[in-house]
Design an enzyme around this catalytic site. Structure first.
Site, PDB file in Angstrom:
ATOM      1  N   LEU B 147      55.270  76.904  56.611  1.00  0.00           N
ATOM      2  CA  LEU B 147      56.509  77.023  55.847  1.00  0.00           C
ATOM      3  C   LEU B 147      56.722  75.777  54.984  1.00  0.00           C
ATOM      4  O   LEU B 147      56.928  75.879  53.775  1.00  0.00           O
ATOM      5  CB  LEU B 147      57.689  77.225  56.820  1.00  0.00           C
ATOM      6  CG  LEU B 147      59.096  77.273  56.219  1.00  0.00           C
ATOM      7  CD1 LEU B 147      59.278  78.507  55.348  1.00  0.00           C
ATOM      8  CD2 LEU B 147      60.157  77.283  57.335  1.00  0.00           C
ATOM      9  N   GLU B 149      56.652  72.409  52.728  1.00  0.00           N
ATOM     10  CA  GLU B 149      55.892  71.943  51.567  1.00  0.00           C
ATOM     11  C   GLU B 149      56.384  70.548  51.223  1.00  0.00           C
ATOM     12  O   GLU B 149      57.387  70.083  51.773  1.00  0.00           O
ATOM     13  CB  GLU B 149      56.099  72.900  50.386  1.00  0.00           C
ATOM     14  CG  GLU B 149      55.607  74.309  50.682  1.00  0.00           C
ATOM     15  CD  GLU B 149      55.765  75.254  49.502  1.00  0.00           C
ATOM     16  OE1 GLU B 149      56.185  74.787  48.419  1.00  0.00           O
ATOM     17  OE2 GLU B 149      55.476  76.443  49.676  1.00  0.00           O
ATOM     18  N   TRP B 179      52.212  69.394  56.493  1.00  0.00           N
ATOM     19  CA  TRP B 179      52.624  69.216  57.899  1.00  0.00           C
ATOM     20  C   TRP B 179      52.366  70.471  58.715  1.00  0.00           C
ATOM     21  O   TRP B 179      53.219  70.886  59.497  1.00  0.00           O
ATOM     22  CB  TRP B 179      54.122  68.887  58.029  1.00  0.00           C
ATOM     23  CG  TRP B 179      54.651  67.816  57.155  1.00  0.00           C
ATOM     24  CD1 TRP B 179      55.669  67.924  56.265  1.00  0.00           C
ATOM     25  CD2 TRP B 179      54.206  66.446  57.094  1.00  0.00           C
ATOM     26  NE1 TRP B 179      55.876  66.712  55.645  1.00  0.00           N
ATOM     27  CE2 TRP B 179      55.000  65.799  56.137  1.00  0.00           C
ATOM     28  CE3 TRP B 179      53.214  65.721  57.760  1.00  0.00           C
ATOM     29  CZ2 TRP B 179      54.842  64.456  55.812  1.00  0.00           C
ATOM     30  CZ3 TRP B 179      53.050  64.395  57.431  1.00  0.00           C
ATOM     31  CH2 TRP B 179      53.865  63.772  56.479  1.00  0.00           C
ATOM     32  N   GLU B 388      60.712  70.987  63.674  1.00  0.00           N
ATOM     33  CA  GLU B 388      61.439  72.210  64.073  1.00  0.00           C
ATOM     34  C   GLU B 388      62.933  72.092  63.772  1.00  0.00           C
ATOM     35  O   GLU B 388      63.779  72.490  64.559  1.00  0.00           O
ATOM     36  CB  GLU B 388      61.196  72.528  65.553  1.00  0.00           C
ATOM     37  CG  GLU B 388      59.793  73.074  65.786  1.00  0.00           C
ATOM     38  CD  GLU B 388      59.704  73.965  67.008  1.00  0.00           C
ATOM     39  OE1 GLU B 388      60.522  74.905  67.114  1.00  0.00           O
ATOM     40  OE2 GLU B 388      58.818  73.729  67.845  1.00  0.00           O
ATOM     41  N   GLN B 472      79.554  65.178  56.427  1.00  0.00           N
ATOM     42  CA  GLN B 472      78.561  65.250  57.502  1.00  0.00           C
ATOM     43  C   GLN B 472      78.949  64.421  58.719  1.00  0.00           C
ATOM     44  O   GLN B 472      78.580  64.769  59.840  1.00  0.00           O
ATOM     45  CB  GLN B 472      77.193  64.814  56.966  1.00  0.00           C
ATOM     46  CG  GLN B 472      76.677  65.733  55.862  1.00  0.00           C
ATOM     47  CD  GLN B 472      75.203  65.543  55.574  1.00  0.00           C
ATOM     48  OE1 GLN B 472      74.582  64.595  56.036  1.00  0.00           O
ATOM     49  NE2 GLN B 472      74.641  66.454  54.810  1.00  0.00           N
TER      50      GLN B 472
END
Lengths: 252, 555
Positions: B147, B149, B179, B388, B472
């Protein structure tokens, strides 16, 4: 070739044993259970013999509580063909006579060519069942074997005798052999084995229990070990170490 | 009402119906798991040398082959396709076992099962499953998930690899991936690419998922030279017109990004359990070391500052354990656990990092050398907070998702006197969970923490309104409160089940850990809540801007 392998469900060897409230048995609440490691040598030997012969049947027999089906399933996953559980919730409390009697009664009707046991179970450490079983079955017995070959109705076995002597025997089959470490490297259950084990039968049978000859009066844990002692370092310490081993520890 | 304990905490609701009873495996499930774990553990102890794997930067091929025979690659492949068909709890328990065997092996397994084969399992057609799963189960094919990039890390949707339809209806893939875990050993890649030929009705970027065989012409780049999990393969991939048959598109065309998120969201408990296994091992090593190492005439385990570390590790490990398997139980019950799994990942990876730090400290100078496993485990642990889903992204996801329903209700002007309103304003705390006597105070603390989270959420929505998704620091503090509260609920749930099974006396050890874990979590939650009221956010943000402007230390 038909082979019976006797297995026992025992606490994992790294279990911290606690004596139960009755003072006569262990507290099993937090215990993890395993197949007795010496029985694994017996099972591996049986599977190897069957594989070498290209035919035959390995039956594991266990006197144990209903929960022992887990250990039997493991034996099936490793490669045994079928299992017999002599179901008895009180299995852990019997002496070797009762256990051997129950196993003998179950094995008698199987018509096996060979009975393999571990040399002892790591819970009680007595090493009696294999020998008593042979006596009950009226079969020859060799204990603590470290090598095994079968040909033409004869088993050739080796065991360590006194002082490290290697003893070699030839035994007419059927016979009872108890297995020691060094006989083989037990295999791990493979995925295929685990999946196949689901479909293999575990027969649950009422055991024939005689009366025991031994009663456990009490159990207690060994006293805590005293701390080790460093006598000194290097060559200079050797004399003092030998002296202390000789005079104080009295092991030399 | 949602099906998520964690999401409802933001509403001030404590879902005892979801938190209790603590889920357990049945006898057959336990037996199957026991056999698999036993084989893997024994094989690991006899044949896997983590030091050698770390030095060689690779897992020996023979080990891979043997692990395949033991079922490593077949864990979650259904029986009808040649696998073992473990449920989520069983699988995650194996993940826990694997990190204690070897970090790189655990990553290899997760890259294959948690990520690599998941698209096929979730949305593959029968034909697609039949084509690949039997070989994936044996390890004849190893899978990888592609997935990320260069320009699409946390912002995965920004990926630019593109699959264009050819005249025959098949596809050609062009682009680069980065990765890619297992990339160097994998034979089958789950690849996400833009599919402009399948425009979406809603006008959003069309991304689709493809199963691409290495042999189709994927160019495998050089292995990354990494800080930790050095035995795990991490490579870039180059797709230069790689042909992919139309049959290998998995799921609905254009909807691949949703599938990618589903896979990632569903897989984080495995990583958290991996952290759990490593942390347990570290605690055992630290316990042994501190009992054997003597200074000032006694084992250092007798000193309070060492005891503080041992206990802290044990409490956090216990909390993580309870959280992970409450969550996997919910997965097995068919519930969506995206938030709970993210909470497990954040708490698990940070717990492991704290544990490894404490364990190294316990081992002093020896902990810093390669004579002991601590330094390798420290290196292996670090990446968990990055991959992840970084912990930052997951905190934002937890808070934004958790705030969605309170925000909706507030916008709809639901009167404050209504049920949710009293709860959400913190005026009414939810009923405490029903727990054993010894944990009543901790159950009450959870109830209050839940009310506080709801109150803080409402205040954040009111104070920041539309700008809240960008605040945040506020979101991070709310996320921490919710993770702590979820942890408390999990610990209380487990303790309740254990007491039921063993009685208060038999469960003494569990209760001790539960108390310690609950108190630590409650304190963390309170501190997070307090940080919303009393903080240095303004000066912090100003300094950060100055650092960026100065390119380093300002002034």
């Amino acid at each position: 070739m038909k082979i019976a392998v006797c297995v026992k469900r025992v606490p994992a060897t790294d279990t911290r044993i606690k004596v139960g409230g009755d003072g006569q048995s262990i507290d099993t609440a937090q215990v993890e259970w395993i197949v007795n490691p010496y029985d694994e040598f017996a099972l591996e030997a049986a599977i190897q013999l069957r594989e070498a012969a290209g035919e035959g049947e390995v039956t594991v027999v266990c006197l144990g509580p209903a929960e022992a089906t887990s250990e039997l399933r493991k034996c099936l996953a490793v490669g045994a063909d079928k299992a017999i559980l002599l179901k008895d919730p009180e299995a852990a409390s019997h002496d070797a006579q009762v256990t051997a009697g129950a196993l003998a009664a179950a094995i008698e009707g199987l018509g096996v060519d060979l009975v393999l046991c571990g040399k002892l179970a790591v819970d009680r450490d007595q090493g009696q069942v294999g020998v008593l079983l042979a006596a009950r079955l009226g079969l020859p017995c060799v204990t603590e074997i470290k090598a095994l070959a079968v040909a033409d109705g004869m088993a050739t076995v080796e065991r360590s005798g006194d002082g490290g002597n290697r003893e070699k025997f030839e035994v007419t089959l059927p016979a009872v052999l108890t297995c020691d470490k060094g006989l083989n490297e037990p295999r791990y259950a493979s995925m295929k084995g685990i999946m196949q084990a689901k479909k293999k039968p575990i027969d649950e049978v009422e055991p024939q229990l005689g009366s025991g000859l031994l009663d456990v009066k009490s159990l207690e844990l060994p006293p805590e070990r005293a701390a080790g002692k460093i006598v000194g370092e290097g060559v200079a310490a050797v004399d003092e170490l030998v002296r202390q081993l000789h005079e104080e520890a009295k092991v030399l | 009402m949602s099906e998520s304990i964690l999401s409802d905490l933001f509403l001030g609701e404590l879902r005892s119906d979801l938190a209790l009873p603590y889920p357990v495996l049945d006898g057959d499930q336990q037996e199957l798991l026991g056999m698999l774990r036993d084989s893997l553990k024994r094989y690991g102890a006899d044949h896997i040398d983590s030091e050698a794997i770390d030095r060689a930067h690779a897992i020996p091929e023979e080990v891979l082959r043997n692990l395949g025979e033991l079922g490593l690659f077949s864990q979650i492949v259904p029986e009808e396709h040649g696998g073992i068909g473990l449920n989520n709890t069983q699988y995650v328990k194996v993940c826990e076992t694997l990190t204690a065997i070897d970090g790189a092996v655990a990553i290899l397994s997760g890259g294959h099962s948690t990520l690599g084969i998941k698209a096929l399992l979730l949305e593959g057609t029968d034909a697609q499953k039949q084509r690949y799963l039997p070989r994936l189960a044996t390890g004849e094919m190893i899978a990888a998930f592609a997935l990320s990039e260069a320009g699409a890390g946390s912002d995965a949707q920004a990926l630019t690899t593109t699959a264009r339809r050819t005249e025959s209806g098949d596809y050609r893939l062009d682009g680069n991936k980065l990765w890619i875990t297992n990339g160097g050993v994998a034979d089958l890649f789950t690849v996400f690419a833009r599919t402009p030929d399948h425009p979406r009705a809603d006008g959003r970027t069309s991304i689709s998922c493809f199963m691409v065989e290495k042999s189709a012409g994927i160019q495998i780049g050089p292995e990354e030279d990494k800080l930790g999990i050095r035995g795990s393969s991490t490579v870039p991939l180059v797709f230069d017109g790689v042909p992919v048959p139309a049959d290998n598109l998995v799921g609905e065309p254009g909807m691949g990004f949703k599938l990618a998120l589903r896979i990632l969201n569903g897989g984080r408990t495995g990583l958290a359990a991996g952290c759990l296994g490593a942390a347990r091992l570290l605690l055992a090593e630290a316990a042994r070391y501190t009992s054997e190492r003597e200074q000032f005439g006694q084992p250092i385990a007798r000193f309070e500052l060492i005891q503080q570390k041992l206990a802290r590790m044990a409490h956090d490990i216990h909390a993580l354990d309870c959280m992970v398997y409450l969550t996997t139980g919910a997965v097995d019950a068919g519930r969506d656990v995206a938030l709970e799994a993210a909470a497990c990942k954040v708490f698990g990876t940070e717990t492991l990092w704290a544990v490894v730090n404490d364990a190294v400290q316990c081992a002093g100078g020896n902990g810093f050398t390669t004579d002991y496993p601590f330094e390798r485990m420290l290196r292996d642990a670090r990446v968990n907070m990055i991959f992840e889903g970084t912990n930052e992204i997951l905190r934002l996801m937890i808070a934004r998702t958790g705030l969605a329903e309170p925000g909706r209700r507030m916008a709809a002007g639901v009167p404050s006197q209504e049920h949710y309103g009293r709860r959400i304003s913190g005026a009414e705390a939810p009923d405490p969970l029903t727990v054993p006597d010894g944990l009543q105070a901790d159950a009450l603390a959870l109830s209050l923490a839940t009310a506080e989270l709801a109150r803080a959420s409402a205040k954040a929505l009111q104070d920041h309104g539309e700008s809240l998704p960008g605040r945040q620091l506020v979101l991070g503090a709310l996320a921490d409160q919710s993770i702590a509260a979820y942890g408390q609920a999990a610990v209380l749930s487990r303790a309740t089940a254990v007491v039921e099974r063993l009685g208060e006396e038999g469960a003494a050890a569990e209760l001790q850990l539960a108390k310690g874990a609950c108190r630590r979590l409650a304190r963390w939650g309170r501190e997070s809540a307090a940080s919303l009221r009393d903080n240095d956010d303004e000066v912090l943000l100003a300094t950060a801007a100055a650092v960026t402007a100065a390119g380093g230390m300002p002034g």
